[in-house]
Design a protein around this motif. Structure first.
Motif, PDB file in Angstrom:
ATOM      1  N   PRO A 103      83.578  33.692  69.079  1.00  0.00           N
ATOM      2  CA  PRO A 103      84.863  33.262  69.660  1.00  0.00           C
ATOM      3  C   PRO A 103      85.100  33.695  71.097  1.00  0.00           C
ATOM      4  O   PRO A 103      86.019  33.199  71.741  1.00  0.00           O
ATOM      5  CB  PRO A 103      85.891  33.911  68.726  1.00  0.00           C
ATOM      6  N   TYR A 104      84.265  34.607  71.637  1.00  0.00           N
ATOM      7  CA  TYR A 104      84.519  35.127  72.975  1.00  0.00           C
ATOM      8  C   TYR A 104      83.335  34.915  73.924  1.00  0.00           C
ATOM      9  O   TYR A 104      82.755  35.864  74.446  1.00  0.00           O
ATOM     10  CB  TYR A 104      84.852  36.619  72.904  1.00  0.00           C
ATOM     11  N   PRO A 105      82.960  33.670  74.196  1.00  0.00           N
ATOM     12  CA  PRO A 105      81.883  33.405  75.158  1.00  0.00           C
ATOM     13  C   PRO A 105      82.391  33.560  76.595  1.00  0.00           C
ATOM     14  O   PRO A 105      83.556  33.907  76.820  1.00  0.00           O
ATOM     15  CB  PRO A 105      81.521  31.949  74.854  1.00  0.00           C
ATOM     16  N   ILE A 106      81.532  33.287  77.569  1.00  0.00           N
ATOM     17  CA  ILE A 106      81.916  33.433  78.969  1.00  0.00           C
ATOM     18  C   ILE A 106      83.150  32.595  79.298  1.00  0.00           C
ATOM     19  O   ILE A 106      84.064  33.042  79.999  1.00  0.00           O
ATOM     20  CB  ILE A 106      80.744  33.042  79.883  1.00  0.00           C
ATOM     21  N   SER A 107      83.178  31.366  78.811  1.00  0.00           N
ATOM     22  CA  SER A 107      84.338  30.498  79.041  1.00  0.00           C
ATOM     23  C   SER A 107      84.721  29.813  77.741  1.00  0.00           C
ATOM     24  O   SER A 107      83.864  29.433  76.948  1.00  0.00           O
ATOM     25  CB  SER A 107      84.029  29.442  80.105  1.00  0.00           C
ATOM     26  N   ILE A 108      86.016  29.672  77.542  1.00  0.00           N
ATOM     27  CA  ILE A 108      86.525  28.984  76.355  1.00  0.00           C
ATOM     28  C   ILE A 108      86.708  27.493  76.632  1.00  0.00           C
ATOM     29  O   ILE A 108      86.461  26.644  75.781  1.00  0.00           O
ATOM     30  CB  ILE A 108      87.888  29.573  75.914  1.00  0.00           C
ATOM     31  N   ASP A 109      87.133  27.160  77.861  1.00  0.00           N
ATOM     32  CA  ASP A 109      87.529  25.792  78.173  1.00  0.00           C
ATOM     33  C   ASP A 109      86.943  25.246  79.472  1.00  0.00           C
ATOM     34  O   ASP A 109      87.310  24.167  79.915  1.00  0.00           O
ATOM     35  CB  ASP A 109      89.051  25.701  78.238  1.00  0.00           C
ATOM     36  N   ASN A 110      86.049  25.989  80.130  1.00  0.00           N
ATOM     37  CA  ASN A 110      85.400  25.543  81.359  1.00  0.00           C
ATOM     38  C   ASN A 110      86.400  25.239  82.465  1.00  0.00           C
ATOM     39  O   ASN A 110      86.217  24.298  83.251  1.00  0.00           O
ATOM     40  CB  ASN A 110      84.520  24.317  81.095  1.00  0.00           C
ATOM     41  N   LYS A 111      87.446  26.033  82.567  1.00  0.00           N
ATOM     42  CA  LYS A 111      88.439  25.860  83.622  1.00  0.00           C
ATOM     43  C   LYS A 111      88.320  26.980  84.640  1.00  0.00           C
ATOM     44  O   LYS A 111      87.585  27.947  84.447  1.00  0.00           O
ATOM     45  CB  LYS A 111      89.848  25.827  83.020  1.00  0.00           C
ATOM     46  N   ASP A 112      89.048  26.853  85.719  1.00  0.00           N
ATOM     47  CA  ASP A 112      89.065  27.889  86.736  1.00  0.00           C
ATOM     48  C   ASP A 112      89.498  29.204  86.106  1.00  0.00           C
ATOM     49  O   ASP A 112      90.475  29.241  85.350  1.00  0.00           O
ATOM     50  CB  ASP A 112      90.026  27.498  87.855  1.00  0.00           C
ATOM     51  N   PRO A 113      88.789  30.310  86.391  1.00  0.00           N
ATOM     52  CA  PRO A 113      89.122  31.582  85.741  1.00  0.00           C
ATOM     53  C   PRO A 113      90.526  32.097  86.046  1.00  0.00           C
ATOM     54  O   PRO A 113      91.035  32.939  85.313  1.00  0.00           O
ATOM     55  CB  PRO A 113      88.050  32.545  86.269  1.00  0.00           C
ATOM     56  N   GLY A 114      91.163  31.572  87.086  1.00  0.00           N
ATOM     57  CA  GLY A 114      92.524  32.010  87.370  1.00  0.00           C
ATOM     58  C   GLY A 114      93.557  31.432  86.427  1.00  0.00           C
ATOM     59  O   GLY A 114      94.673  31.959  86.312  1.00  0.00           O
ATOM     60  N   SER A 115      93.190  30.366  85.714  1.00  0.00           N
ATOM     61  CA  SER A 115      94.163  29.719  84.822  1.00  0.00           C
ATOM     62  C   SER A 115      93.534  29.268  83.507  1.00  0.00           C
ATOM     63  O   SER A 115      94.073  28.398  82.823  1.00  0.00           O
ATOM     64  CB  SER A 115      94.784  28.507  85.529  1.00  0.00           C
ATOM     65  N   ASP A 116      92.396  29.847  83.148  1.00  0.00           N
ATOM     66  CA  ASP A 116      91.737  29.426  81.921  1.00  0.00           C
ATOM     67  C   ASP A 116      92.282  30.182  80.714  1.00  0.00           C
ATOM     68  O   ASP A 116      93.256  30.942  80.813  1.00  0.00           O
ATOM     69  CB  ASP A 116      90.218  29.600  82.040  1.00  0.00           C
ATOM     70  N   ARG A 153      78.530  24.903  77.939  1.00  0.00           N
ATOM     71  CA  ARG A 153      78.423  25.930  76.894  1.00  0.00           C
ATOM     72  C   ARG A 153      77.002  26.477  76.813  1.00  0.00           C
ATOM     73  O   ARG A 153      76.797  27.695  76.722  1.00  0.00           O
ATOM     74  CB  ARG A 153      78.856  25.360  75.532  1.00  0.00           C
ATOM     75  N   GLN A 154      76.033  25.582  76.843  1.00  0.00           N
ATOM     76  CA  GLN A 154      74.649  26.045  76.795  1.00  0.00           C
ATOM     77  C   GLN A 154      74.310  26.832  78.055  1.00  0.00           C
ATOM     78  O   GLN A 154      73.621  27.855  77.989  1.00  0.00           O
ATOM     79  CB  GLN A 154      73.680  24.884  76.630  1.00  0.00           C
ATOM     80  N   LYS A 155      74.797  26.393  79.207  1.00  0.00           N
ATOM     81  CA  LYS A 155      74.541  27.122  80.446  1.00  0.00           C
ATOM     82  C   LYS A 155      75.119  28.536  80.380  1.00  0.00           C
ATOM     83  O   LYS A 155      74.503  29.492  80.857  1.00  0.00           O
ATOM     84  CB  LYS A 155      75.120  26.359  81.633  1.00  0.00           C
ATOM     85  N   ASP A 156      76.305  28.669  79.801  1.00  0.00           N
ATOM     86  CA  ASP A 156      76.898  29.998  79.656  1.00  0.00           C
ATOM     87  C   ASP A 156      76.075  30.867  78.713  1.00  0.00           C
ATOM     88  O   ASP A 156      75.855  32.063  78.979  1.00  0.00           O
ATOM     89  CB  ASP A 156      78.335  29.884  79.136  1.00  0.00           C
ATOM     90  N   PHE A 157      75.632  30.299  77.607  1.00  0.00           N
ATOM     91  CA  PHE A 157      74.775  31.057  76.692  1.00  0.00           C
ATOM     92  C   PHE A 157      73.479  31.481  77.393  1.00  0.00           C
ATOM     93  O   PHE A 157      72.988  32.601  77.200  1.00  0.00           O
ATOM     94  CB  PHE A 157      74.442  30.228  75.450  1.00  0.00           C
ATOM     95  N   GLU A 158      72.955  30.606  78.216  1.00  0.00           N
ATOM     96  CA  GLU A 158      71.729  30.943  78.943  1.00  0.00           C
ATOM     97  C   GLU A 158      71.971  32.123  79.883  1.00  0.00           C
ATOM     98  O   GLU A 158      71.111  33.011  80.014  1.00  0.00           O
ATOM     99  CB  GLU A 158      71.232  29.720  79.719  1.00  0.00           C
ATOM    100  N   THR A 159      73.133  32.148  80.524  1.00  0.00           N
ATOM    101  CA  THR A 159      73.479  33.277  81.388  1.00  0.00           C
ATOM    102  C   THR A 159      73.512  34.571  80.590  1.00  0.00           C
ATOM    103  O   THR A 159      72.958  35.599  81.008  1.00  0.00           O
ATOM    104  CB  THR A 159      74.844  33.047  82.054  1.00  0.00           C
ATOM    105  N   GLU A 160      74.140  34.534  79.420  1.00  0.00           N
ATOM    106  CA  GLU A 160      74.239  35.748  78.601  1.00  0.00           C
ATOM    107  C   GLU A 160      72.868  36.187  78.081  1.00  0.00           C
ATOM    108  O   GLU A 160      72.592  37.389  77.981  1.00  0.00           O
ATOM    109  CB  GLU A 160      75.214  35.509  77.444  1.00  0.00           C
ATOM    110  N   ILE A 161      72.036  35.235  77.768  1.00  0.00           N
ATOM    111  CA  ILE A 161      70.685  35.578  77.312  1.00  0.00           C
ATOM    112  C   ILE A 161      69.911  36.267  78.432  1.00  0.00           C
ATOM    113  O   ILE A 161      69.218  37.270  78.206  1.00  0.00           O
ATOM    114  CB  ILE A 161      69.944  34.321  76.814  1.00  0.00           C
TER     115      ILE A 161
END
Length: 530
Positions: A103-116, A153-161
């Motif tokens: 439930p807590y990946p890098i991004s939940i909704d792929n929005k700007d981090p200031g308002s995501d 989502r896959q790109k974020d998982f790749e970053t975490e890997i």
């Protein structure tokens, strides 16, 4: 993640601005978020619960003096040590994993981090509007990034890997519910694809979690394992799929035996490595030893309990089984007002060293990314300080040798206020408290990895504390927090500053809401992006 689960007295459920000073030469090194996955490259010991004789010698004192000149950095590198290649580390029989909370990946909704969505979880006003009056739901979040195109989502998982591989990890322990609509399950295929895209050797260990009330059926767990049985990224030992459920004792060992028997009848052999909520291997052996390949435990989060990691490994081996040692940095839960004293980086270091001393077979970081309780991934509030420390220890764990230090690195760990600082009781209903474990500590820590002797300096306003270190090595230097200041740190040699580090976290004299999270930061003088 583990909300509302009680922690027994015996076993607990349990930023960064790097300055090198004016005139310091910029170094050309790979930044952390683009580093190759195949990169080649205590307080005193008694206070941290470690062997004081193993720490570099030195003495501490409070002084006032003019600032010395700055020496440009010349020995550049990402870590204080030469990190072995990924292939070398992976060849070790010792393995290291991190418990991943979907439930807590890098991004939940792929929005700007200031308002995501993460911004909502970490915004005080949003929490107050919900009526909890407890402050932010989460105090930290993953390192931010701009919105991505394509399969983000896959790109974020790749970053975490990539981050996990850089820390010396072999894979993630993926917790999921056997429910087709649950994100913990629906995102598993994306994580598996990411692992194959980044590094075919990175593995995902399955952790089928029982739903509330332990009403998950054997059939549903079997069905889900069969869906991914052919995935090359699934972690196996001797060709057998590893199942590592959290809190498995909610049902009898026979429940898991039935799952494994049914899987075997379908041509899918498996082994069980349960992550017990409580109970050492000796305690669990009578009922579980014939059912398990190895033991693990959710573990505790304080220095004084670290020896349970060593004992767990010894007990598991005495029962003829493997041991996956639980490793944590800290645990703080604003949702129910509990935290456990981690003593800056002390608990992490103590647990790692006890796992090594006990000859544990595997490590389990608890957790990678449960930001409501205990997390160890690179994050906004800690940068890479925890990750770099883990990388040092996983190298030690896997090679059997304490890494030699070839360059200097400085890291700080401290809270944003003392644990007894006044707070607004009209806006915070539940006072933060320690249910068990070590007593509260209010210190600023400089964790230094020194390639040679030197002088450590911690400045808090007009309070200047120094420590002379007589030998190369890792040393923890702690001093009492001074409210109303923002700590800064130096490494000096020959009367000159070799490296300087400025905390991004002011120490407040009073707060609206209590915040028991340890902030952190630092690195080598030019070792990469923080």
């Amino acid at each position: 993640m583990r909300k509302r689960l009680l922690i027994s007295a015996g076993a607990a459920l349990v930023g960064v601005l790097l300055l090198t000073g004016a005139g310091v030469a910029a170094c050309s090194v790979a930044t952390r978020d683009t580093a190759s996955t195949a990169q080649g490259t205590g307080a005193e010991g008694t206070e941290a619960g470690l062997d004081a004789s193993a720490a570099p010698s030195g003495s501490a004192s409070a002084t006032t003096s003019a600032s010395p000149s700055v020496v440009p950095a010349t020995n550049c590198g990402r870590y204080a040590f030469t990190k072995p290649s990924t292939s070398t580390l992976r060849a070790s029989k010792k393995k290291a994993f991190a418990f991943y909370f979907p439930p807590y990946p890098i991004s939940i909704d792929n929005k700007d981090p200031g308002s995501d969505y993460w911004a909502k979880w970490t915004t005080e006003a949003d929490r107050l509007a919900s009526g909890t009056k407890q402050g932010e739901e989460t105090l930290d979040r993953p390192l931010t990034r701009a919105p991505l195109s394509g399969n983000w989502r896959q790109k974020d998982f790749e970053t975490e890997i990539r981050q996990a591989i850089d820390m010396g990890l072999d894979g993630f322990i993926w917790e999921y519910h056997s429910v087709s609509s649950d994100a913990r399950w629906t995102q598993l295929p994306v994580m598996l694809a990411a692992a194959k895209a980044v590094d075919p050797g990175f593995r995902i260990m399955l952790s089928p979690d029982l739903q509330q009330g332990a009403n998950t059926t054997q059939a549903s767990i079997v069905a889900d394992v069969l869906k991914v049985k052919g995935e090359s990224a699934i972690y196996k030992v001797d060709g057998k799929i590893v199942l590592a459920p959290f809190y498995p004792e909610r049902v009898a060992a026979s429940f898991w035996d039935g799952i494994r028997t049914t899987l075997a009848s379908s041509g899918v052999p498996s082994v069980l490595v349960p992550i017990f909520l409580s109970g050492s291997p000796n305690v669990r052996a009578a009922a579980w030893n014939n059912s398990v390949y190895g033991y693990s435990l959710w573990g505790n989060r304080w220095v004084g309990g670290a020896d349970s990691v060593r004992k767990g490994a010894v007990e598991a081996h005495a029962n003829g089984r493997k041991y996956m040692a639980p490793i944590a940095f800290e645990d703080t839960r604003i949702y129910d007002g509990r935290y456990w004293e981690a003593s800056n980086s002390g608990a992490l270091r103590a647990m790692m060293e006890k796992a090594i001393a006990g000859d544990a077979d595997w490590l389990a970081l608890i957790t990678w990314n449960d930001y409501t309780e205990s997390w160890m991934a690179p994050s906004k509030g800690r940068g890479y300080a925890v990750a770099d420390t883990v990388a040092y220890y996983t190298t030690w764990f896997k090679t059997g040798k304490k890494p030699g230090l070839v360059r200097d690195a400085l890291y700080y760990f401290h809270r944003s206020h003392r644990t007894d600082a006044p707070y607004d009781t009209s806006k915070q209903q539940i006072a933060m408290h320690i249910p068990n474990g070590d007593a509260a500590s209010n210190k600023v820590e400089l964790l230094a990895f020194l390639s040679a002797p030197g002088k450590l300096v911690i400045k808090q306003g007009g309070t200047v504390s120094t420590k002379d270190v007589a030998a190369a090595g890792m040393v923890s230097f702690t001093v009492a927090m001074v409210p109303g200041t923002t700590p800064s740190f130096e490494l000096q040699r020959g009367g000159k500053i070799v490296q300087a580090l400025q905390s991004k976290v002011p120490i407040k004299a009073k707060v609206v809401h209590q915040d028991m999270m340890y902030r952190a930061g630092g690195g080598t003088a030019c070792g990469g992006k923080a």
